[in-house]
Enzyme design. Structure first.
Site, short mmCIF file in Angstrom:
data_model
loop_
_atom_site.label_atom_id
_atom_site.label_comp_id
_atom_site.label_asym_id
_atom_site.label_seq_id
_atom_site.Cartn_x
_atom_site.Cartn_y
_atom_site.Cartn_z
N CYS A 1 45.41 67.97 10.86
CA CYS A 1 44.00 67.90 10.42
C CYS A 1 43.05 68.43 11.51
O CYS A 1 42.08 69.11 11.22
CB CYS A 1 43.62 66.46 10.10
SG CYS A 1 44.69 65.65 8.90
N HIS B 1 39.44 70.79 11.77
CA HIS B 1 38.18 70.04 11.77
C HIS B 1 37.75 69.54 13.14
O HIS B 1 36.79 68.77 13.24
CB HIS B 1 38.27 68.90 10.76
CG HIS B 1 38.47 69.42 9.36
ND1 HIS B 1 37.48 70.10 8.69
CD2 HIS B 1 39.56 69.42 8.55
CE1 HIS B 1 37.94 70.48 7.50
NE2 HIS B 1 39.20 70.09 7.40
N CYS C 1 43.96 69.12 1.13
CA CYS C 1 44.12 69.66 2.49
C CYS C 1 45.60 69.84 2.82
O CYS C 1 46.00 70.86 3.38
CB CYS C 1 43.49 68.72 3.51
SG CYS C 1 41.74 68.97 3.73
#
Lengths: 278, 103
Positions: free
Chosen positions: A192, A196, A239
């Protein structure tokens, strides 16, 4: 001479160990928020809530136009209707939830000390249904996200407040969520944070990447891509699919722990859910 | 004459049928092995979507009778599931927030 080396090593170890032992969720949060402050020194709370629309003027204008007539408003109304419809036994969702469900969405997920696991607001609603003789609803689509939208609306503007209880099981759940968040997955080896954190504000193909902080304050959200409102676990699944990984199952312990960790990143920001996203 | 022809046909056809049966069994075995490997990767939360597609393709191809291709696809799926599992095991041991995200 050997004794001197031993003493130096021992002191070094003792100096390091307390630091490691004190690095818990609070220290993590400080470090994470400090990182984003350094990356985006001019960002206010509203910028974090705006996510990717900070980084592209055209898209921000389109988004602002959408927000003139927010597409989630009908969903909130539907959610309110569903929430207030009593079960056949005369009880309602409000009977199951703290404060009748008003102004609590910003504090979920919570760690349930009795059950020893993370509980999302969706789980609370389904538990309430089962307690009152109704079948649990699907977690990602349909009526449950609508009820979530209504409940989120009642805590709009209230600070996100996800607490990790002083309990080793709560800490373990937090750490598990953190592990999942920072784990590379799929054939491209993405975690992730690759999108981000270190590339927040840059583009991946046609999309600007939002910073990790603030994302969860917007969910449940109406996504144009879905043509519907959905909870954050639906977004996680998207995602994971995007990086080629098989997504974790919605409502599984792993997914709930991930939500626990990820939503805590937005602690202190005003809840902005439901929101609209492309 | 007819009997001889039939005998000749049998002599030549039987081994071919055997080869077909073997390749069908091999393909089915390979598909089962790929599924088992995928399950192991999934158990570690590390499965890949492409492996699932490969297994489905292998099954469809086998159902159509192209066992050779099915075997190749299943073998690829199994190899990929092994990589996914290795990745997941490695991550379980070595995952870490990046240095800039550490308190």
């Amino acid at each position: 001479m050997n004794k001197v080396i031993l003493v130096v090593v021992y002191l070094g170890f003792m100096g390091t160990f307390p630091m490691l032992s004190h690095a818990g969720p609070d220290e993590d949060l400080k470090a994470y928020q400090a990182y984003f402050k350094q990356q985006f020194p001019d960002f206010k709370d509203s910028n974090y809530l705006m996510g990717m629309y900070n980084f592209n003027d055209d898209k921000r204008r389109q988004w602002e136009e959408i927000m003139e007539f927010p597409p989630y408003e009908f969903v909130i109304e539907k959610g309110e209707r569903l929430f207030n419809t009593p079960f056949p036994n005369g009880k309602s969702y409000a009977d199951c939830l703290e404060n009748g469900g008003t102004g609590i969405a910003n504090t979920y997920p919570r760690f349930d000390l009795q059950e020893g696991r993370v509980r999302t607001l969706s789980m609370e609603l389904n538990r309430c249904r089962e307690k009152n003789g109704a079948k649990p609803l699907g977690l990602l689509k349909g009526d449950l996200p609508a009820i979530l939208a209504y409940l989120a609306e009642t805590s709009r503007g209230m600070p996100i407040d996800i607490q990790v209880a002083d309990d080793p099981r709560a800490l373990a759940a937090y750490e598990d969520g953190k592990r999942i968040y920072f784990t590379r997955r799929g054939p491209r080896g993405f975690a992730c944070y690759h999108c981000h954190w270190e590339t927040a504000g840059r583009r991946i193909r046609g999309n600007e990447l939002s910073p990790a902080i603030g994302q969860a304050a917007n969910f449940p959200a109406y996504r144009s891509k879905w043509g519907a409102l959905g909870p954050i676990q639906r977004r996680y699944k998207g995602c994971m699919k995007n990086v080629g990984a098989k997504p974790l199952k919605a409502g599984s312990a792993g997914m709930n722990n991930l939500e626990y960790f990820h939503r805590r990143l937005s602690n202190g920001l005003p809840s902005n859910a439901p929101a609209a996203r492309f | 004459m007819k009997k001889r022809c039939l005998a000749c046909l049998l002599v030549f056809m039987l081994p071919a049928a055997g080869i077909c049966a073997d390749s069908a069994t091999d393909a089915q075995k390979a598909i089962a092995a790929a599924k088992a490997a995928q399950k192991e990767a999934d158990a570690l939360q590390g499965g890949w979507r492409s492996t699932e597609s490969l297994i489905k393709k292998a099954e469809k191809t086998a159902a159509k009778g192209d066992h050779r291709k099915a075997l190749a696809l299943a073998t690829k799926a199994r190899r990929e599931a092994g990589l996914a599992r290795a990745q997941a095991e490695h991550e379980r041991q070595h995952w870490s927030p990046p240095p800039y995200a550490q308190p």
